[in-house]
Design an enzyme around this catalytic site. Structure first.
Site, short mmCIF file in Angstrom:
data_model
loop_
_atom_site.label_atom_id
_atom_site.label_comp_id
_atom_site.label_asym_id
_atom_site.label_seq_id
_atom_site.Cartn_x
_atom_site.Cartn_y
_atom_site.Cartn_z
N ARG A 146 0.85 -1.18 0.00
CA ARG A 146 0.00 0.00 0.00
C ARG A 146 0.90 1.24 0.00
O ARG A 146 1.97 1.25 0.59
CB ARG A 146 -0.90 0.02 1.24
CG ARG A 146 -1.82 -1.19 1.37
CD ARG A 146 -2.62 -1.11 2.68
NE ARG A 146 -3.51 -2.25 2.84
CZ ARG A 146 -3.20 -3.36 3.50
NH1 ARG A 146 -2.01 -3.48 4.08
NH2 ARG A 146 -4.07 -4.35 3.61
N LYS A 171 -2.92 -1.75 7.65
CA LYS A 171 -4.35 -1.44 7.74
C LYS A 171 -4.97 -2.17 8.92
O LYS A 171 -5.93 -1.68 9.52
CB LYS A 171 -5.03 -1.87 6.42
CG LYS A 171 -6.49 -1.46 6.31
CD LYS A 171 -7.02 -1.85 4.95
CE LYS A 171 -8.48 -1.45 4.80
NZ LYS A 171 -9.01 -1.82 3.46
N HIS A 243 -2.66 3.27 -5.91
CA HIS A 243 -3.23 2.00 -5.43
C HIS A 243 -3.44 1.00 -6.56
O HIS A 243 -3.50 -0.21 -6.32
CB HIS A 243 -4.55 2.26 -4.70
CG HIS A 243 -4.97 1.15 -3.79
ND1 HIS A 243 -4.26 0.82 -2.65
CD2 HIS A 243 -5.99 0.27 -3.86
CE1 HIS A 243 -4.85 -0.20 -2.05
NE2 HIS A 243 -5.90 -0.55 -2.77
N ARG A 246 -1.01 -1.84 -6.81
CA ARG A 246 -1.26 -3.01 -5.96
C ARG A 246 -2.13 -4.02 -6.71
O ARG A 246 -1.90 -5.23 -6.65
CB ARG A 246 -1.94 -2.56 -4.66
CG ARG A 246 -2.13 -3.64 -3.59
CD ARG A 246 -2.47 -2.95 -2.29
NE ARG A 246 -3.05 -3.81 -1.29
CZ ARG A 246 -2.37 -4.53 -0.40
NH1 ARG A 246 -1.05 -4.52 -0.43
NH2 ARG A 246 -2.99 -5.25 0.52
N HIS A 277 -3.59 -9.42 4.43
CA HIS A 277 -5.04 -9.47 4.59
C HIS A 277 -5.44 -10.46 5.67
O HIS A 277 -4.79 -11.49 5.86
CB HIS A 277 -5.71 -9.86 3.27
CG HIS A 277 -5.71 -8.77 2.25
ND1 HIS A 277 -5.73 -9.01 0.91
CD2 HIS A 277 -5.66 -7.42 2.40
CE1 HIS A 277 -5.71 -7.86 0.25
NE2 HIS A 277 -5.68 -6.89 1.14
N TYR A 286 -8.72 -7.60 -5.28
CA TYR A 286 -7.63 -7.16 -6.15
C TYR A 286 -7.48 -8.02 -7.39
O TYR A 286 -6.71 -7.68 -8.29
CB TYR A 286 -6.31 -7.18 -5.36
CG TYR A 286 -6.26 -6.10 -4.31
CD1 TYR A 286 -5.81 -4.82 -4.62
CD2 TYR A 286 -6.68 -6.35 -3.01
CE1 TYR A 286 -5.77 -3.83 -3.66
CE2 TYR A 286 -6.65 -5.36 -2.05
CZ TYR A 286 -6.20 -4.10 -2.38
OH TYR A 286 -6.18 -3.12 -1.43
#
Length: 308
Positions: A146, A171, A243, A246, A277, A286
Site C-alpha cells: 500500500r 491497515k 493504489h 497493488r 489481509h 484485487y
C-alpha cells in the site's frame, strides 16, 4: 446539553478509548463519532439512536458517495456498542448505501516503464525527487504494498542484505515481513546511495525523503504521482492511482502462476498473507480480470481439458 447528548458523548468517548486499547489508530473514525454527537445536539434529537438519525447524519456531508458509506459504517459499529447500554438503539443496515467502486487501471509493462521514466523529468533541478518517485513507484509495482505503508517505511525497516521489509502500522493492527525481488533490492540500494549523498545528515528515520530531506508525505506522493502520470502521457482513459499498482501486482502474480501451470487456488492464501489481509475475501477484491489474464486462464482451461 440534553441527557441524551450527554449519554451519547460519553459512550462515544468510551468506544474511542476501547478501539485505541485494541491497537487501532481510529483517528478519522473518532472525528466522525464526535461530529455525530455535535450533529445530534444541533438538531436537538432525542433518544433512542435511530436508523434515520444515522442516515441523515451521513447525508449531511458533501463529497463522494463512498465517504457517506464510510461514515455510516463507523456509526453502524458504534450503534452495536451503544445497544449494550440502550436496548432501544436501532441496528443499522450494512448496505444502506450502494458502494461506488472505481475500477482499477492495470498498466502494461510499457506503460509502467513510461511512468517510471517520466520521474526523471519532474524536478530536473532536484534530481533526488525524481529518484525518490521512480524508486517508490517501482517498489509499489514490484511488491504490491500500500502507498501508505511505503511512505511510513523507516530506514531500520529494510534489510537490504536479505531483501526483507518490515511493514509496520498496516491497515490491520499487526506487522508483517515482506520479501522483495533481487532487482528491487538493487534499486533500493541505489536509492540509498543517492539519498545519502544528497542528505548526508538524516533529519529523521524515514527511508523515502522529500526534496527538503524529511519524510515524504502521503500528499507529496500523490502530487508527485500526478506529475509523472501527466509527463508519462497516462492521463487518458481510466484514472490512474498509486493504489492501482497493488492491483497490477496481484494480476501479474496470478498470470505468472497460470503460465507456470501452478495450483492457483492453493497459492491464493499465500498471496493473502503477503498482502497482509485477514482473510482471502479481502484479497479477492484485487484479482481483477485483465484481458491478458483471462486469455491465459482460458488457454489453460482448454489445454487441461476444459473444452470438449
Amino acid at each position: 446539553m440534553t441527557a441524551f447528548v450527554r449519554f451519547l458523548g460519553e459512550k462515544a468517548e468510551r468506544y474511542i478509548e476501547l478501539r485505541h486499547s485494541l491497537g487501532y489508530a481510529f483517528s478519522k473514525q473518532a472525528g466522525t463519532l464526535r461530529a455525530f454527537v455535535r450533529y445530534v445536539e444541533r438538531a436537538q434529537l432525542d433518544a433512542p439512536a435511530t436508523r434515520a438519525m444515522a442516515l441523515d447524519f451521513a447525508l449531511s456531508f458533501g463529497g463522494a458517495a463512498n465517504s457517506r458509506i464510510t461514515r455510516h459504517g463507523v456509526l453502524r459499529r458504534f450503534y452495536e456498542y451503544l445497544a449494550v447500554h440502550d436496548v432501544r438503539t436501532e441496528a443499522l443496515e450494512r448496505r444502506a448505501f450502494p458502494r461506488s467502486i472505481t475500477p482499477p487501471r492495470i498498466l502494461s509493462d510499457a506503460e509502467l516503464a513510461s511512468l517510471i521514466d517520466a520521474c526523471a523529468r519532474i524536478s530536473p533541478s532536484t534530481p533526488l525527487r525524481g529518484r525518490t518517485m521512480a524508486t517508490l513507484i517501482g517498489l509499489l509495482a514490484s511488491s504490491g504494498l500500500r502507498s501508505g505503508e511505503v511512505v511510513r517505511l523507516d530506514r531500520s525497516d529494510l534489510d537490504l542484505a536479505n531483501g526483507i521489509l518490515l511493514i509496520r502500522k498496516t491497515k490491520f493492527p499487526k506487522d508483517r515481513l515482506v520479501p522483495v525481488h533481487t532487482t528491487t533490492q538493487t534499486a533500493l540500494r541505489r536509492y540509498v546511495r543517492e539519498r545519502d549523498a544528497a542528505f548526508p545528515t538524516a533529519k529523521d528515520q524515514a527511508f523515502f525523503l522529500s526534496s527538503r530531506g524529511n519524510r515524504l508525505s502521503a500528499t507529496g506522493l500523490q502530487n508527485g504521482f500526478a506529475e509523472v502520470r501527466k509527463l508519462g502521457h497516462l492521463d487518458g482513459g481510466k484514472p490512474l492511482r498509486p493504489h492501482d499498482l497493488r492491483h497490477r501486482f496481484a494480476v501479474t502474480r496470478l498470470s505468472l502462476w497460470h503460465r507456470q501451470r501452478a495450483d492457483v487456488q492453493a497459492l491464493l492464501p499465500l498471496l493473502a498473507t503477503y498482502f497482509g489481509h485477514a482473510s482471502y475475501s479481502d484479497t479477492a477484491y484485487y484479482l481483477t480480470g485483465s484481458a491478458d489474464l483471462l486469455a491465459i486462464a482460458a488457454e489453460r482451461a482448454f489445454l487441461d481439458g476444459g473444452a470438449a
